[in-house]
Design a protein around this motif. Structure first.
Motif, PDB file in Angstrom:
ATOM      1  N   ASP A 343     -25.190 -21.052   5.669  1.00  0.00           N
ATOM      2  CA  ASP A 343     -25.565 -22.466   5.606  1.00  0.00           C
ATOM      3  C   ASP A 343     -25.976 -22.976   6.986  1.00  0.00           C
ATOM      4  N   GLU A 344     -27.172 -22.584   7.409  1.00  0.00           N
ATOM      5  CA  GLU A 344     -27.693 -23.114   8.673  1.00  0.00           C
ATOM      6  C   GLU A 344     -28.093 -24.569   8.531  1.00  0.00           C
ATOM      7  N   VAL A 345     -28.525 -24.923   7.326  1.00  0.00           N
ATOM      8  CA  VAL A 345     -28.992 -26.286   7.107  1.00  0.00           C
ATOM      9  C   VAL A 345     -27.854 -27.288   7.326  1.00  0.00           C
ATOM     10  N   THR A 348     -27.400 -27.895  10.909  1.00  0.00           N
ATOM     11  CA  THR A 348     -28.503 -28.698  11.457  1.00  0.00           C
ATOM     12  C   THR A 348     -28.325 -30.173  11.106  1.00  0.00           C
ATOM     13  N   VAL A 349     -27.942 -30.434   9.862  1.00  0.00           N
ATOM     14  CA  VAL A 349     -27.701 -31.821   9.455  1.00  0.00           C
ATOM     15  C   VAL A 349     -26.575 -32.425  10.310  1.00  0.00           C
TER      16      VAL A 349
ATOM     17  N   ARG B 220     -22.445 -28.775   1.047  1.00  0.00           N
ATOM     18  CA  ARG B 220     -22.868 -29.099   2.413  1.00  0.00           C
ATOM     19  C   ARG B 220     -22.385 -30.490   2.837  1.00  0.00           C
TER      20      ARG B 220
END
Lengths: 433, 433
Positions: A343-345, A348-349, B220
């Motif tokens: 979960d790179e996203v 980033t968020v 997330r």
């Protein structure tokens, strides 16, 4: 433990040096004598050059090289011995310098010696470096400035935060610098509080700015905004700050940039250092017209100052983002929750959410730092050197208006370009008073 | 300086007591022997009653009265000696108790003795007080609870903040408690981090909650929310927190309320203490159906729990507002900028802005605290005591859903009644898994 490592600074044995005694002092320290090229005080030249508000600063030159000797005085130099100030600030300055040097040695003077008894630091004499503030006032530009300072900010702030630092070490450092009470109190009072009431040391260009200065004290939104920023200053232990990062704390050449004087260092909000620097660039921006020899003669310099402010934030944010991606090994936003499970996203968020909060702080702190330099105790040479008070007052009024807008509307400006836009619109209004 | 006042706790001379040796220990301290009514160990009765996760707790009874002896063990009791934990936590607990007692002595056990060598505190044996958590699980109600706890929160948090405390003293206290690294690390790991990845000590009602627990790790928004709350936990030095204010840290009678066990104390965000308490009330709320003997047999208890949560926040906010108006003598929101110049409205606006930010933290911390008790290492008896795993899983799934919503939508809920509304809507959905 060497003396002073526990923070015991000054006390018995402390002697304030002068341009004569500093020569014997420097010659008497073997390492310094070696650098200077002589252990004979008579072969040295020394002069006191401190133009700051708090300390003695000597340049000591020998046959081989020169050094700077910076010594804390037990009072505020700007005000006199009626305002005592602990010598221990030299200890905090040294500790901050050592930590910054571990990360960005190329942006600091080389550190030679710390003498806790005399509250004194010996460091590299930077030459041909000059103080940035004077150069900006003179209309000079420095093409590497934004890159150098933006990286310095990202590196020093990120690496002292819970995103990077071991949490036990960070907590120990928070405790160490929490004792820098006196210098924090200077900021708490002079930056965030005194400009907003009838404090005896307040001053401004009078009578031209009387109306604006008094209106500020009746301006509920700006007072609440200033106190909200004070709240962040006193409670937000994000990172080890320089604590006084104005354009008088930066020395430059055409190619080089060095950051000096972190005696106000403590663990505070990242936005304070960044906001302080931007505030001083905006002050310089509004001062330009006061130094122009022809109408609009400083237009290009003003635009360069705004672009430099934009670049400092952009370089900071980009460098911070790289550090976040590559060196985020602290307890915050653990990779185990994000990159390690693909979960790179999410990471980033999280980073952009954080940077946006820092930016909001930057705006508010920049506003507070502008206001205090116009109606508080300590002013800036950018404005002070405008001899004609009417002309100066016009420049100051514009800067004051910007400071007020930044404090009140700190949640409105979503990016750094909005701040340039605000500055330009204030300049175009032409009738600030 | 008495031993231990500098934080040197445990070390040579430390002996873990047992139900026999604690009698000789207590009888050997003149002040304690006086309270107990004998200095003859043979005339004392003692039993170990610790049901917490970390320490030994003895009740020692003599002919005249009884005392509690609480001793830190050098490891986490819940896990065993594979997880060492510094004895110095007794020093932080003692220091927190002393500070709380200076403000709200009526809400604490009387403090009798601190022994730094043995990491041990002797205090009043509270009788007929019982642990709140067990009573809530049994369906009991306490009409003074919200008033007592709300005032305790306002008094302890306000008076250790920059709104009230002398700033040099506050900074010294921040430094002192910054060393409570190990207990902060427990929260940093177990509350904010481990529930969101495949940490070995995580557990939940399996297989019923497998889907929800795994979904959490891929969620997330909830991960970013939890890390945002961890960021506030580690960087927001607002006030001296209890640090572990759940319903197992509160002892009650029909008329009295006492707060115990502040060994997790440190300077952090006010919302953490309040959110922790609300989280445990909401956990109890969702557990009620699991204990009901008839359908809806615990409906009224559930409603009382929500009303209690509402009242705790309301009492806190009202008490905080009174303190703000009457005792705001710290550096933040100085009266010189507001009341002293006739601007009470500005101070009121500032206060509500602050309280709204605290409430936003409360929501997020409550969410984090709920989630960790359902899928992390340490669970709550409210749920654990529901014997039927299917029935328990339904209750837990609802609580987990609420925790998730609080973390993700912490900016959405503007007041405490919204949280009650959320809880009721989750209960009405009826199909949590």
């Amino acid at each position: 433990m060497k003396m002073g490592e526990d923070g015991s600074v000054g006390g018995r044995g402390y002697h304030a040096l002068d341009a004569e005694s500093v020569k014997a002092y420097a010659a008497g320290i073997e390492e310094i004598a070696g650098r200077l090229g002589t252990s004979d005080p008579g072969a040295l030249r020394a002069r006191e050059v401190g133009d700051g508000n708090l300390n003695l600063v000597f340049i000591v030159e020998g046959p081989a090289s020169a050094v700077v000797v910076k010594q804390a005085l037990p009072y505020v130099r700007l005000v006199g011995d009626s305002w005592p100030l602990p010598l221990k600030r030299a200890y905090f300055e040294w500790n901050a310098l050592v930590r910054q040097a571990a990360v960005q040695p190329e942006r600091l003077p080389a550190l030679h010696h710390f003498d806790p008894v005399n509250a004194l630091i010996v460091m590299e004499y930077l030459s041909p470096h000059v103080i940035l503030r004077k150069e900006l006032t003179a209309g000079k530009r420095f093409k590497h400035l934004a890159e150098h300072v933006g990286v310095f900010l990202a590196e020093t702030l990120f690496r002292s935060s819970d995103f990077f630092m071991d949490t036990a070490k960070k907590k120990a450092d928070v405790a160490l610098f929490a004792d820098n009470v006196a210098l924090c109190a200077i900021s708490e009072n002079l930056v965030f509080t005194e400009p907003y009431f009838d404090a005896p040391l307040n001053r401004w260009t009078t009578p031209q700015l009387d109306g604006l200065a008094l209106a500020l004290r009746a301006d509920r939104a700006v007072k609440v905004g200033a106190q909200e920023m004070l709240y962040r200053f006193t409670t937000k232990s994000e990172a080890l700050l320089h604590g006084d990062l104005h354009t008088g704390s930066i020395m430059v050449t055409a190619k080089d940039t060095r950051i000096i004087d972190p005696e106000f260092a403590f663990y505070g909000p990242m936005g304070f250092d960044i906001g302080a620097l931007l505030a001083n660039l905006y002050l310089s921006y509004f001062a330009q017209e006061g130094h122009a020899e022809t109408p609009d003669g400083r237009f290009a310099q003003g635009e360069w100052l705004l672009e430099t402010a934009e670049s400092i934030w952009s370089v900071f944010a980009e460098s911070f983002a790289r550090l976040w991606r590559e060196e985020r090994n602290g307890i915050l936003f653990s990779r185990r929750l994000f990159e390690d499970v693909g979960d790179e996203v999410g990471a980033t968020v999280g980073m952009h959410q954080f940077l946006q909060a820092v930016f909001c702080d930057v705006v508010g702190f920049a506003g507070a730092k502008m206001v205090r330099r116009l109606v508080g105790l300590a002013h800036v040479e950018d404005m002070e050197s405008i001899a004609d008070p009417d002309r100066r007052a016009v420049c100051e009024a514009r800067a004051l208006l910007m400071g007020r807008e930044l404090l009140v509307n700190r949640g409105v400006f979503g990016d750094i370009f909005g701040l340039s836009c605000l500055a330009r619109s204030i300049l175009r209004e032409r009738r600030p008073i």
